[in-house]
Design an enzyme around this catalytic site. Structure first.
Site, PDB file in Angstrom:
ATOM      1  N   TYR A  46     -26.502  93.066  33.411  1.00 13.81           N
ATOM      2  CA  TYR A  46     -26.609  92.336  34.687  1.00 13.81           C
ATOM      3  C   TYR A  46     -27.090  90.913  34.433  1.00 13.81           C
ATOM      4  O   TYR A  46     -28.023  90.705  33.652  1.00 13.81           O
ATOM      5  CB  TYR A  46     -27.589  93.026  35.644  1.00 13.81           C
ATOM      6  CG  TYR A  46     -26.879  93.861  36.681  1.00 13.81           C
ATOM      7  CD1 TYR A  46     -26.019  93.256  37.588  1.00 13.81           C
ATOM      8  CD2 TYR A  46     -27.030  95.237  36.732  1.00 13.81           C
ATOM      9  CE1 TYR A  46     -25.337  94.012  38.530  1.00 13.81           C
ATOM     10  CE2 TYR A  46     -26.351  95.994  37.668  1.00 13.81           C
ATOM     11  CZ  TYR A  46     -25.505  95.374  38.562  1.00 13.81           C
ATOM     12  OH  TYR A  46     -24.830  96.111  39.492  1.00 13.81           O
ATOM     13  N   GLU A  48     -27.273  88.370  37.251  1.00 12.55           N
ATOM     14  CA  GLU A  48     -27.216  87.654  38.536  1.00 12.55           C
ATOM     15  C   GLU A  48     -27.837  86.264  38.390  1.00 12.55           C
ATOM     16  O   GLU A  48     -28.891  86.109  37.770  1.00 12.55           O
ATOM     17  CB  GLU A  48     -27.941  88.455  39.613  1.00 12.55           C
ATOM     18  CG  GLU A  48     -27.106  89.642  40.046  1.00 12.55           C
ATOM     19  CD  GLU A  48     -27.790  90.521  41.074  1.00 12.55           C
ATOM     20  OE1 GLU A  48     -28.819  90.115  41.630  1.00 12.55           O
ATOM     21  OE2 GLU A  48     -27.272  91.621  41.310  1.00 12.55           O
ATOM     22  N   ASP A 195      -4.658  76.888  45.977  1.00 11.86           N
ATOM     23  CA  ASP A 195      -4.704  78.184  45.292  1.00 11.86           C
ATOM     24  C   ASP A 195      -3.528  78.214  44.308  1.00 11.86           C
ATOM     25  O   ASP A 195      -2.379  78.409  44.703  1.00 11.86           O
ATOM     26  CB  ASP A 195      -4.590  79.307  46.338  1.00 11.86           C
ATOM     27  CG  ASP A 195      -4.589  80.694  45.696  1.00 11.86           C
ATOM     28  OD1 ASP A 195      -4.432  80.791  44.463  1.00 11.86           O
ATOM     29  OD2 ASP A 195      -4.727  81.677  46.449  1.00 11.86           O
ATOM     30  N   THR A 221      -6.337  82.694  39.587  1.00 13.00           N
ATOM     31  CA  THR A 221      -6.598  83.945  38.860  1.00 13.00           C
ATOM     32  C   THR A 221      -6.149  83.736  37.418  1.00 13.00           C
ATOM     33  O   THR A 221      -5.355  82.845  37.120  1.00 13.00           O
ATOM     34  CB  THR A 221      -5.868  85.141  39.491  1.00 13.00           C
ATOM     35  OG1 THR A 221      -4.503  84.797  39.684  1.00 13.00           O
ATOM     36  CG2 THR A 221      -6.486  85.532  40.814  1.00 13.00           C
ATOM     37  N   LYS A 224      -2.243  86.056  35.466  1.00  8.09           N
ATOM     38  CA  LYS A 224      -0.810  85.924  35.781  1.00  8.09           C
ATOM     39  C   LYS A 224      -0.162  85.073  34.690  1.00  8.09           C
ATOM     40  O   LYS A 224      -0.023  85.533  33.557  1.00  8.09           O
ATOM     41  CB  LYS A 224      -0.641  85.341  37.175  1.00  8.09           C
ATOM     42  CG  LYS A 224      -1.223  86.243  38.281  1.00  8.09           C
ATOM     43  CD  LYS A 224      -0.985  85.708  39.660  1.00  8.09           C
ATOM     44  CE  LYS A 224      -1.399  86.688  40.743  1.00  8.09           C
ATOM     45  NZ  LYS A 224      -2.771  86.481  41.228  1.00  8.09           N
ATOM     46  N   ARG A 230      -8.121  90.237  34.218  1.00  9.98           N
ATOM     47  CA  ARG A 230      -8.149  90.272  35.683  1.00  9.98           C
ATOM     48  C   ARG A 230      -9.438  89.585  36.111  1.00  9.98           C
ATOM     49  O   ARG A 230     -10.525  90.153  35.992  1.00  9.98           O
ATOM     50  CB  ARG A 230      -8.157  91.716  36.201  1.00  9.98           C
ATOM     51  CG  ARG A 230      -6.871  92.473  36.005  1.00  9.98           C
ATOM     52  CD  ARG A 230      -5.732  91.868  36.778  1.00  9.98           C
ATOM     53  NE  ARG A 230      -5.791  92.129  38.187  1.00  9.98           N
ATOM     54  CZ  ARG A 230      -4.998  92.997  38.813  1.00  9.98           C
ATOM     55  NH1 ARG A 230      -4.093  93.681  38.163  1.00  9.98           N
ATOM     56  NH2 ARG A 230      -5.086  93.168  40.112  1.00  9.98           N
TER      57      ARG A 230
END
Ligand code: DSN
Length: 405
Positions: A46, A48, A195, A221, A224, A230
């Site tokens: 973790y 954060e 985008d 992203t 692609k 991902r």
């Protein structure tokens, strides 16, 4: 793996990927190294917060990995220090929502492309958070030629005064004029959010005009055309950095997925190699050949062609729905997804099929193979060839171009 059931399912999926021609333009094959990093111990932690400001101990390595990912992305897109890079978004949808959440209040208006014209759900569609939490204004394309009409976008923007204009698409086969949209946004005092999820690889390789001079924020992203994990990235003007960062964490997300962030760093390293540019050029060349061959054989494409990595077959004149065509192609070992064409009323029953070349290009397929694939598609859709007969030829082609897994 001790879990025999899951082991078998994964092996079956590897086989499916090996034995099918994947024409879904948003999918690709990440390298084994990327998969290795995604499945590494980095997933266990973790973190954060952001580098140097974490809410958990033990994050020295993760700070270095996150800074490395940011700096490599800066280089990949050739950006100066006036841009800030956030590599924490889990995926494209949370990235877009984090951007809206940071820039405007709920109930204010965003303007984006309609789904049937090629826009994404998060660009203001009514069933999506973006269309429910915000007042959505949607622009489309001209029904005649299927092209964006920038005069119409300008008219709508001036009339409705959105606070954000989103450019970019998931199913638009032509270049997007970010300059024109940027100008419209500036004129009405709106933010311009580009985008570029689909075309990020093309943009970074200089094969599609870049939005960076004409917008405030870019989302993308990484799986692609970029062939990474991902994941997603937000790149914003430096003066928006704090707002964007606070919106991603703690606004929308909790702990970042460190395995994804490391895989983004690796992807940027891989994409800095000389073969990346030639890969992107081949993606475009393959798309041109696919579009030309399909049209020569009598198949109609939205906008009569493509400038990028994807195209949409318009099935309206063929007495075939998108669902039916998708099924026929799948039976023949060709994966392509049904898609709306401009003017379609229901996304449940679209009249098109979307095709793209990033994945087959990763496999090494070039002009000759693309012509063969176009021939099979037209045999299946126009001549009603039997899918099982085509499948045998698809198997032979797939065996010639094995995946590295
Ligand atoms: N679902 C992706 C696509 O297929 O284009 C976009 O998020």
């Amino acid at each position: 793996m001790k879990d025999k059931i899951l082991d078998k399912l994964i092996k079956e999926e590897v086989k499916r990927q090996q034995k099918t021609i994947n024409l879904i333009p948003s999918e690709n094959y990440a390298s084994s190294e990327i998969l290795e990093v995604m499945g590494s111990v980095l997933m266990n932690k973790y973190s954060e917060g952001y580098p140097g400001k974490r809410y958990y101990p033990g994050n020295k390595i993760y700070d270095q990995i996150e800074l490395l990912a940011q700096e490599r992305i800066r280089k990949l897109f050739n950006l100066g220090k006036n841009w800030h890079i956030n590599v924490q978004p889990y995926s494209g949808s949370p990235a877009n929502l984090a951007v809206y959440f940071s820039l405007i209040d709920f109930g204010e208006s965003i303007m984006g492309m309609r789904l049937d014209a090629g826009g994404h759900l998060t660009h203001g569609h009514r069933v999506n958070f973006s269309g429910r939490a915000y007042k959505a204004i949607q622009y489309g394309v001209d029904l005649g030629d299927g092209l964006l009409n920038y005069d119409e976008i300008e008219r709508l923007a001036e009339q409705r005064q959105p606070k954000i204009i989103v450019s970019g698409a998931t199913a638009y086969p032509r270049e997007i004029d970010f300059k024109k949209i940027g100008k419209i946004a500036r004129r009405i005092g709106a933010y311009h959010v580009a985008d570029i999820s689909h075309i990020a690889g093309l943009v970074s390789a200089g094969e599609h005009p870049s939005p960076f001079n004409d917008c405030d924020v870019v989302t993308l992203t990484t799986h692609k055309t970029l062939r990474g994990p991902r994941a997603a990235i937000i790149i914003c003007r430096e003066d928006l950095a704090d707002r964007i960062d606070r919106s991603v964490f703690p606004g929308i997300q909790g702990g970042p997925h460190n395995n994804q962030i490391a895989a983004i760093a690796l992807m940027a390293f891989q994409n800095s190699q000389p073969d990346f540019k030639s890969y992107q050029k081949q993606v475009l060349k393959n798309a041109q050949i696919l579009a030309e061959t399909l049209q020569d054989k009598g198949i109609k494409l939205v906008t009569n062609g493509t400038d990028n990595h994807l195209m949409i077959i318009d099935l309206k004149s063929l007495d075939l729905s998108g669902k039916e065509a998708e099924k026929i192609l799948e039976q023949a070992g060709i994966t392509a997804n049904r898609n709306s064409v401009p003017g379609d009323m229901s996304p449940q029953n679209p009249s098109g099929i979307r095709l793209g070349t990033p994945a087959i290009t990763t496999r090494g397929m070039k002009e000759e193979e693309v012509r063969q694939i176009a021939g099979w598609i037209s045999d299946l859709l126009l001549k009603k060839s039997k899918p099982v007969a085509v499948k045998k030829q698809v198997d032979i082609l797939c065996n010639k171009f094995p995946l590295e897994y």
